[in-house]
Scaffold this active site. Structure first.
Site, PDB file in Angstrom:
ATOM      1  N   SER A 172       0.782  -1.193   0.009  1.00 21.77           N
ATOM      2  CA  SER A 172      -0.147  -0.188  -0.042  1.00 21.77           C
ATOM      3  C   SER A 172       0.821   1.190   0.043  1.00 21.77           C
ATOM      4  O   SER A 172       2.047   1.109   0.461  1.00 21.77           O
ATOM      5  CB  SER A 172      -0.842  -0.012   1.308  1.00 21.77           C
ATOM      6  N   TYR A 185      -2.705  -0.927  10.376  1.00 23.73           N
ATOM      7  CA  TYR A 185      -2.680  -1.048   8.832  1.00 23.73           C
ATOM      8  C   TYR A 185      -1.247  -0.673   8.328  1.00 23.73           C
ATOM      9  O   TYR A 185      -0.425  -1.236   7.592  1.00 23.73           O
ATOM     10  CB  TYR A 185      -3.587  -0.496   8.258  1.00 23.73           C
TER      11      TYR A 185
END
Length: 300
Positions: A172, A185
């Site tokens: 990401s 995350y």
């Protein structure tokens, strides 16, 4: 003297590699064939994993599809078969190391040696540190990065034996730059990016130049995992756009795949500019999404 000479020799290498990179930008790299390759995709029951499976199916790869959702993975497999590919679906919990190892053995017996591994499965909890439960933090790391170790340890030996394979890490933009209320995350995705870079270096050190690596780092994607995401300049991405860039990156053996590509500029700026400027830049970019804030309850 030898150290000075080695350092001086770096100059022509720098010039050559810079020119080479510039030329590669002007001359598109030929896409490799993945026909007949055994491709294993984790988290293939929905979103990016499902669409990636469809693209490999169109390219005549043999699909091995893993997901914790039985209904989702069977739907993906059925569609891949309609596209003309052989597809094998397995219900696997990628947070469970022993389950990964057991199903890896099953895949080798029933399908064969995996030559392309797409570590795509992921989880996200949109909350601050205090609202993120301890099991949620553990699950985030188990799925988003530890699973990459277990799947790679299971399937890499055959790739190394043949000096042929490709390992794809779906990370990401949050693996390069931080976002408030995505603490677990972002931390896990930083680890995933580190896994990709260290694995790449390790394969080079072992002389396994036939084993390729790629890492996908997109901005927010409209998959429903993060509710109402928005930024001031970079629009929320559609899954089809991300998968298109991912497949191009895999087939041209691109190491780092940023979507959009302008993210690479933002990341470079973070390495150069002072913290005060970066804080001002973050306010201007104005990342927003629905999140649970538990800090208020802690201080009452």
């Amino acid at each position: 003297m030898h150290i000075l000479l080695d350092l001086l020799l770096l100059i022509p290498i720098l010039i050559f590699s810079t020119v080479e990179s510039f030329v590669k930008l002007l001359i598109p790299k030929k896409r490799k064939s993945v026909s007949g390759e055994i491709v294993l995709i984790t988290g293939a029951g929905h979103g990016i994993g499902r669409l990636t499976a469809y693209e490999f199916a169109k390219l005549k790869s043999k699909l091995v599809l893993w997901d914790i959702n039985k209904h989702g993975i069977e739907e993906t497999a059925a569609e891949c078969r309609k596209l003309g590919a052989r597809a094998h679906a397995y219900v696997v919990d990628c947070s469970n190391r022993e389950e990964i190892y057991n199903y890896a053995k099953k895949v080798k017996t029933e399908v064969g040696d995996v030559s392309i591994l797409v570590n795509n499965a992921g989880v996200v909890y949109t909350s601050d540190l205090f609202a993120t439960q301890d099991p949620q933090i553990e699950k985030t790391f188990e799925v988003n990065v530890l699973a990459h170790f277990w799947t790679t340890k299971a399937f890499l030996p055959a790739m190394m034996k043949n000096n042929h394979g490709h390992i794809i890490t779906v990370a990401s933009a949050g693996g390069h730059t931080v976002v408030p209320f995505l603490l677990a995350y972002c931390s896990s995705k930083f680890a995933a990016v580190g896994f990709h870079r260290a694995l790449t270096a390790e394969m080079a050190a072992l002389g396994k130049n036939g084993i390729k690596t790629s890492c996908l780092c997109p901005n927010f994607i409209n998959t429903g995992f993060i509710k109402n995401p928005s930024t001031r300049f970079i629009p929320t991405l559609e899954p089809e756009e991300v998968v298109s860039k991912l497949m191009k990156g895999i087939l041209t053996e691109q190491k780092m795949i940023f979507v959009p590509s302008s993210l690479s500029v933002v990341i470079v700026l973070e390495r150069i500019f002072p913290e005060r400027f970066l804080n001002a830049m973050r306010r201007i970019i104005n990342v927003k999404f629905d999140a649970v804030i538990g800090f208020k309850n802690k201080v009452q």
